[in-house]
Design a protein around this motif. Structure first.
Motif, PDB file in Angstrom:
ATOM      1  N   GLN A 112      66.056  41.053  12.748  1.00 56.99           N
ATOM      2  CA  GLN A 112      65.810  39.713  13.274  1.00 56.99           C
ATOM      3  C   GLN A 112      67.017  39.201  14.043  1.00 56.99           C
ATOM      4  O   GLN A 112      66.889  38.659  15.148  1.00 56.99           O
ATOM      5  CB  GLN A 112      65.509  38.749  12.114  1.00 56.99           C
ATOM      6  CG  GLN A 112      65.452  37.284  12.540  1.00 56.99           C
ATOM      7  CD  GLN A 112      65.326  36.340  11.361  1.00 56.99           C
ATOM      8  OE1 GLN A 112      64.231  35.899  11.035  1.00 56.99           O
ATOM      9  NE2 GLN A 112      66.430  36.032  10.709  1.00 56.99           N
ATOM     10  N   GLN A 113      68.215  39.385  13.476  1.00 53.25           N
ATOM     11  CA  GLN A 113      69.440  38.927  14.125  1.00 53.25           C
ATOM     12  C   GLN A 113      69.631  39.605  15.473  1.00 53.25           C
ATOM     13  O   GLN A 113      69.929  38.950  16.485  1.00 53.25           O
ATOM     14  CB  GLN A 113      70.643  39.202  13.222  1.00 53.25           C
ATOM     15  CG  GLN A 113      71.982  38.839  13.861  1.00 53.25           C
ATOM     16  CD  GLN A 113      73.158  39.268  13.007  1.00 53.25           C
ATOM     17  OE1 GLN A 113      73.044  39.383  11.785  1.00 53.25           O
ATOM     18  NE2 GLN A 113      74.287  39.515  13.646  1.00 53.25           N
ATOM     19  N   PHE A 116      67.054  38.311  18.027  1.00 55.98           N
ATOM     20  CA  PHE A 116      67.422  36.997  18.536  1.00 55.98           C
ATOM     21  C   PHE A 116      68.575  37.106  19.536  1.00 55.98           C
ATOM     22  O   PHE A 116      68.578  36.450  20.580  1.00 55.98           O
ATOM     23  CB  PHE A 116      67.820  36.056  17.401  1.00 55.98           C
ATOM     24  CG  PHE A 116      66.653  35.498  16.619  1.00 55.98           C
ATOM     25  CD1 PHE A 116      65.415  35.328  17.220  1.00 55.98           C
ATOM     26  CD2 PHE A 116      66.804  35.115  15.298  1.00 55.98           C
ATOM     27  CE1 PHE A 116      64.347  34.799  16.520  1.00 55.98           C
ATOM     28  CE2 PHE A 116      65.737  34.588  14.579  1.00 55.98           C
ATOM     29  CZ  PHE A 116      64.503  34.438  15.192  1.00 55.98           C
ATOM     30  N   GLU A 117      69.590  37.905  19.198  1.00 53.79           N
ATOM     31  CA  GLU A 117      70.727  38.071  20.100  1.00 53.79           C
ATOM     32  C   GLU A 117      70.269  38.580  21.454  1.00 53.79           C
ATOM     33  O   GLU A 117      70.755  38.132  22.506  1.00 53.79           O
ATOM     34  CB  GLU A 117      71.754  39.030  19.496  1.00 53.79           C
ATOM     35  CG  GLU A 117      72.534  38.434  18.327  1.00 53.79           C
ATOM     36  CD  GLU A 117      73.474  39.436  17.695  1.00 53.79           C
ATOM     37  OE1 GLU A 117      73.507  40.605  18.149  1.00 53.79           O
ATOM     38  OE2 GLU A 117      74.180  39.072  16.739  1.00 53.79           O
ATOM     39  N   ARG A 119      67.227  38.229  22.814  1.00 57.40           N
ATOM     40  CA  ARG A 119      66.432  37.210  23.506  1.00 57.40           C
ATOM     41  C   ARG A 119      67.306  36.046  23.998  1.00 57.40           C
ATOM     42  O   ARG A 119      66.959  35.377  24.979  1.00 57.40           O
ATOM     43  CB  ARG A 119      65.347  36.668  22.570  1.00 57.40           C
ATOM     44  CG  ARG A 119      64.260  37.674  22.213  1.00 57.40           C
ATOM     45  CD  ARG A 119      63.345  37.977  23.404  1.00 57.40           C
ATOM     46  NE  ARG A 119      62.693  36.784  23.916  1.00 57.40           N
ATOM     47  CZ  ARG A 119      61.522  36.337  23.482  1.00 57.40           C
ATOM     48  NH1 ARG A 119      60.875  36.979  22.513  1.00 57.40           N
ATOM     49  NH2 ARG A 119      60.984  35.241  24.005  1.00 57.40           N
ATOM     50  N   LEU A 120      68.396  35.796  23.309  1.00 58.56           N
ATOM     51  CA  LEU A 120      69.248  34.655  23.663  1.00 58.56           C
ATOM     52  C   LEU A 120      70.292  34.989  24.719  1.00 58.56           C
ATOM     53  O   LEU A 120      70.873  34.085  25.332  1.00 58.56           O
ATOM     54  CB  LEU A 120      69.978  34.138  22.414  1.00 58.56           C
ATOM     55  CG  LEU A 120      69.121  33.475  21.336  1.00 58.56           C
ATOM     56  CD1 LEU A 120      69.951  33.239  20.088  1.00 58.56           C
ATOM     57  CD2 LEU A 120      68.554  32.166  21.842  1.00 58.56           C
ATOM     58  N   SER A 254      70.276  27.576  21.388  1.00 52.50           N
ATOM     59  CA  SER A 254      69.904  28.671  20.481  1.00 52.50           C
ATOM     60  C   SER A 254      68.798  28.230  19.536  1.00 52.50           C
ATOM     61  O   SER A 254      67.802  28.944  19.343  1.00 52.50           O
ATOM     62  CB  SER A 254      71.126  29.128  19.664  1.00 52.50           C
ATOM     63  OG  SER A 254      72.135  29.625  20.486  1.00 52.50           O
ATOM     64  N   GLU A 255      68.984  27.057  18.950  1.00 51.35           N
ATOM     65  CA  GLU A 255      67.994  26.555  17.994  1.00 51.35           C
ATOM     66  C   GLU A 255      66.642  26.319  18.665  1.00 51.35           C
ATOM     67  O   GLU A 255      65.593  26.607  18.082  1.00 51.35           O
ATOM     68  CB  GLU A 255      68.504  25.269  17.346  1.00 51.35           C
ATOM     69  CG  GLU A 255      69.695  25.494  16.421  1.00 51.35           C
ATOM     70  CD  GLU A 255      70.277  24.206  15.888  1.00 51.35           C
ATOM     71  OE1 GLU A 255      69.785  23.122  16.293  1.00 51.35           O
ATOM     72  OE2 GLU A 255      71.219  24.266  15.082  1.00 51.35           O
ATOM     73  N   ILE A 258      65.055  29.885  19.410  1.00 45.32           N
ATOM     74  CA  ILE A 258      64.640  30.543  18.170  1.00 45.32           C
ATOM     75  C   ILE A 258      63.421  29.842  17.581  1.00 45.32           C
ATOM     76  O   ILE A 258      62.479  30.488  17.118  1.00 45.32           O
ATOM     77  CB  ILE A 258      65.808  30.575  17.169  1.00 45.32           C
ATOM     78  CG1 ILE A 258      66.877  31.565  17.651  1.00 45.32           C
ATOM     79  CG2 ILE A 258      65.314  30.963  15.772  1.00 45.32           C
ATOM     80  CD1 ILE A 258      68.147  31.544  16.831  1.00 45.32           C
ATOM     81  N   SER A 259      63.444  28.512  17.594  1.00 44.85           N
ATOM     82  CA  SER A 259      62.307  27.757  17.072  1.00 44.85           C
ATOM     83  C   SER A 259      61.040  28.066  17.865  1.00 44.85           C
ATOM     84  O   SER A 259      59.958  28.198  17.291  1.00 44.85           O
ATOM     85  CB  SER A 259      62.626  26.260  17.133  1.00 44.85           C
ATOM     86  OG  SER A 259      61.534  25.498  16.676  1.00 44.85           O
ATOM     87  N   ILE A 261      60.383  30.880  19.542  1.00 44.97           N
ATOM     88  CA  ILE A 261      59.969  32.253  19.240  1.00 44.97           C
ATOM     89  C   ILE A 261      59.240  32.308  17.901  1.00 44.97           C
ATOM     90  O   ILE A 261      58.141  32.862  17.789  1.00 44.97           O
ATOM     91  CB  ILE A 261      61.193  33.192  19.213  1.00 44.97           C
ATOM     92  CG1 ILE A 261      61.780  33.349  20.625  1.00 44.97           C
ATOM     93  CG2 ILE A 261      60.807  34.563  18.651  1.00 44.97           C
ATOM     94  CD1 ILE A 261      63.106  34.085  20.653  1.00 44.97           C
ATOM     95  N   VAL A 262      59.869  31.718  16.883  1.00 48.25           N
ATOM     96  CA  VAL A 262      59.285  31.760  15.539  1.00 48.25           C
ATOM     97  C   VAL A 262      57.979  30.976  15.501  1.00 48.25           C
ATOM     98  O   VAL A 262      56.995  31.403  14.881  1.00 48.25           O
ATOM     99  CB  VAL A 262      60.281  31.213  14.501  1.00 48.25           C
ATOM    100  CG1 VAL A 262      59.628  31.093  13.133  1.00 48.25           C
ATOM    101  CG2 VAL A 262      61.511  32.110  14.421  1.00 48.25           C
TER     102      VAL A 262
END
Length: 282
Positions: A112-113, A116-117, A119-120, A254-255, A258-259, A261-262
């Motif tokens: 997951q980490q 995210f890295e 995608r960000l 970032s938040e 991520i929000s 995506i999730v």
């Protein structure tokens, strides 16, 4: 003198690096890519990037030392990891259901980490964040600030006497130092720059009604006493600079991503919450 990294510090990082290696092994690059090989362990390659990955994961105080100074120690730790991980697999350690569950759980967290890295990465580069900063600055309402001085007096009569002296050409700052009972008196009554909402209403209204260089011709009364006010300058208040807001902006962006995506994944998933919420120790 040779610097030594405490083994426990490296061991804790290697525990996580082992998961990264296991995941990477499932999508390993093809042979012949030209990546430098640092060592061979029972026929398995350890690349220079593996050592660099361990170095980048060390606590800050150890990364103050250059990679070259720690290279030998870190390579030894990666070799140890390779040997222990191979032994764990060869002896069927991962076949234990409890071990496998813990391994898979930690592996999913790391995956997951890394996802995210990935995608960000583009969204958080400096140029993109600068564009976001510029958009926010343009949309912010512009607030005028004034730089003022004041002389605080106990009675209206004393304030009127000060105004008379100012009309006669007396210097405002000099009068403030000798006559003001407020704490800013020693600084010539200087209050610095402030916006409308930063002072009590009567004081603020009087100050913002003045032009630069003017002083109040009638005393201004507040709960603190009687004021004589002068305004020296105006400016448009600016927010934080890009460098000052960079970390906060990066975190907010970032938040948000991520929000998003999730949230999208949750909206498509079949999620069923089971049980009473009581957790059993594994």
């Amino acid at each position: 003198m040779k610097h030594a990294v405490p083994l426990i510090a490296v061991f804790l990082v290697v525990a996580g690096l082992g998961l990264a290696s296991s995941l990477a092994a499932q999508t390993a690059p093809a042979k012949g890519t030209g990546e430098a090989i640092a060592a061979m362990v029972n026929g398995a390659a350890i690349h220079g990037s593996d050592v660099k990955l361990l170095y980048d994961s060390l606590p800050d105080q150890y990364r103050e030392m250059p990679l070259a100074a720690l290279y030998g120690q870190l390579l030894d730790r990666v070799i140890d990891q390779k040997l222990v991980a191979a032994e764990a697999r060869n002896t069927g350690f991962l076949d234990d259901p409890v071990v496998r569950r813990r391994f898979d759980f930690l592996a999913e967290g790391l995956l997951q980490q890394l996802y995210f890295e990935s995608r960000l990465k583009d969204a958080l580069n400096r140029d993109r964040l600068r564009e976001e900063y510029d958009r926010r600055i343009k949309s912010q309402p512009k607030q005028v600030e004034v730089r003022a001085r004041h002389i605080l007096l106990e009675t209206e009569a004393l304030a009127l006497a000060v105004i008379a002296e100012l009309r006669g050409g007396a210097d405002f700052a000099t009068l403030a130092k000798s006559k003001s009972k407020g704490p800013s008196g020693r600084d010539g009554g200087d209050l610095g720059f402030f916006g409308r909402g930063q002072m009590v209403p009567a004081f603020s209204e009087a100050a913002f009604a003045l032009k630069d260089g003017e002083f109040t011709t009638e005393p201004v009364r507040t709960q603190f006493g009687w004021h004589v006010i002068t305004v020296e300058a105006r400016r448009i208040a600016g927010g934080e600079s890009f460098d000052e807001s960079f970390t906060k902006l990066r975190q907010e962006k970032s938040e948000q991503i991520i929000s998003r995506i999730v949230g999208a994944l949750r909206s498509k998933a079949d999620i069923r919450i089971l049980g009473t919420g009581k957790i059993q120790r594994v």
